[in-house]
Design an enzyme around this catalytic site. Structure first.
Site, short mmCIF file in Angstrom:
data_model
loop_
_atom_site.label_atom_id
_atom_site.label_comp_id
_atom_site.label_asym_id
_atom_site.label_seq_id
_atom_site.Cartn_x
_atom_site.Cartn_y
_atom_site.Cartn_z
N CYS A 52 -61.90 -38.93 46.81
CA CYS A 52 -60.80 -37.13 46.64
C CYS A 52 -62.01 -36.25 45.96
O CYS A 52 -63.28 -37.07 45.03
CB CYS A 52 -59.69 -37.47 44.78
SG CYS A 52 -59.36 -35.81 44.92
N ASP A 59 -60.13 -42.93 48.76
CA ASP A 59 -59.23 -43.08 49.71
C ASP A 59 -59.16 -43.86 50.36
O ASP A 59 -60.25 -43.87 51.01
CB ASP A 59 -58.84 -41.88 50.06
CG ASP A 59 -58.78 -39.59 48.93
OD1 ASP A 59 -57.01 -40.38 48.22
OD2 ASP A 59 -58.56 -39.35 48.87
N SER A 76 -70.99 -47.75 70.03
CA SER A 76 -70.16 -48.23 68.36
C SER A 76 -70.57 -48.13 67.19
O SER A 76 -69.98 -48.39 66.13
CB SER A 76 -69.17 -49.21 68.99
OG SER A 76 -70.44 -49.97 69.49
N HIS A 93 -58.69 -35.37 52.66
CA HIS A 93 -58.17 -36.26 54.03
C HIS A 93 -57.91 -35.09 55.37
O HIS A 93 -58.37 -35.57 57.08
CB HIS A 93 -55.91 -36.81 53.88
CG HIS A 93 -56.12 -37.39 52.92
ND1 HIS A 93 -56.55 -37.86 51.79
CD2 HIS A 93 -55.10 -37.87 52.45
CE1 HIS A 93 -56.50 -38.63 50.72
NE2 HIS A 93 -55.01 -38.74 51.13
N GLU A 94 -57.25 -33.95 55.29
CA GLU A 94 -57.21 -33.29 56.93
C GLU A 94 -58.56 -32.88 56.99
O GLU A 94 -58.86 -32.83 58.86
CB GLU A 94 -57.07 -32.20 56.71
CG GLU A 94 -55.41 -32.17 56.15
CD GLU A 94 -54.82 -32.29 54.24
OE1 GLU A 94 -53.40 -31.86 54.02
OE2 GLU A 94 -55.98 -32.83 54.42
#
Length: 154
Positions: A52, A59, A76, A93-94
């Site tokens: 955060c 998070d 990968s 988050h976005e």
């Protein structure tokens, strides 16, 4: 090996430390040997973490990334290191979800990409972030991401 499609890879097969910032993480790509076929590739990161930006608290998210490659495939291990670089990165988050999607789509020149960022609750509110680069390709089987609406996500 010099004319191999893998000869430019620097991280695969070597000891590579986790980048401390997504901007410093180096994605790598290889030529798609099946570029004449339209197909979907799915990466699932069920233990994605970031911080955060306000509190510094961790998070956690379950990421599902679908992409239809064109001429390039994302390697990968480099993707794993890129995703891991968010571990000590503060962003909402976005921002994390869209940054990941755009970086992969732009770098691989994907024909199509979709990401589902299914974030575990903090403060009692789960946040799900969904993004795709355009309409789903017609005639291609792309399964549902399989992550149920939040009910303890188990």
């Amino acid at each position: 090996m010099s004319d191999s499609i893998y000869s430019d890879l620097k991280q695969l097969g070597t000891m590579t430390g986790l980048p401390d910032d997504p901007a410093k993480a180096e994605l790598e790509r290889v030529q798609n040997p099946q570029a004449d076929v339209m197909y979907n590739v799915r990466f699932v990161a069920p233990e994605f973490t970031s911080l955060c930006p306000m509190t510094g608290q961790p998070d956690f998210a379950h990421l599902v990334i679908d992409y239809v490659p064109g001429a390039w495939l994302v390697e990968s291990k480099s993707l794993k290191l890129f995703l891991g670089s968010f571990r000590n990165h503060g962003a909402f988050h976005e921002d994390c979800t869209i940054t990941i999607a755009r970086r992969i789509a732009d770098f691989t020149e994907a024909k199509w990409l979709r990401i589902g960022g299914y974030w575990y609750p903090r403060g009692g509110i789960p946040i799900d972030v969904h993004y795709q680069t355009g309409p789903m390709p017609e005639g291609l089987w792309i399964p549902d991401q399989g992550v149920p609406p939040y009910r303890g996500r188990g």
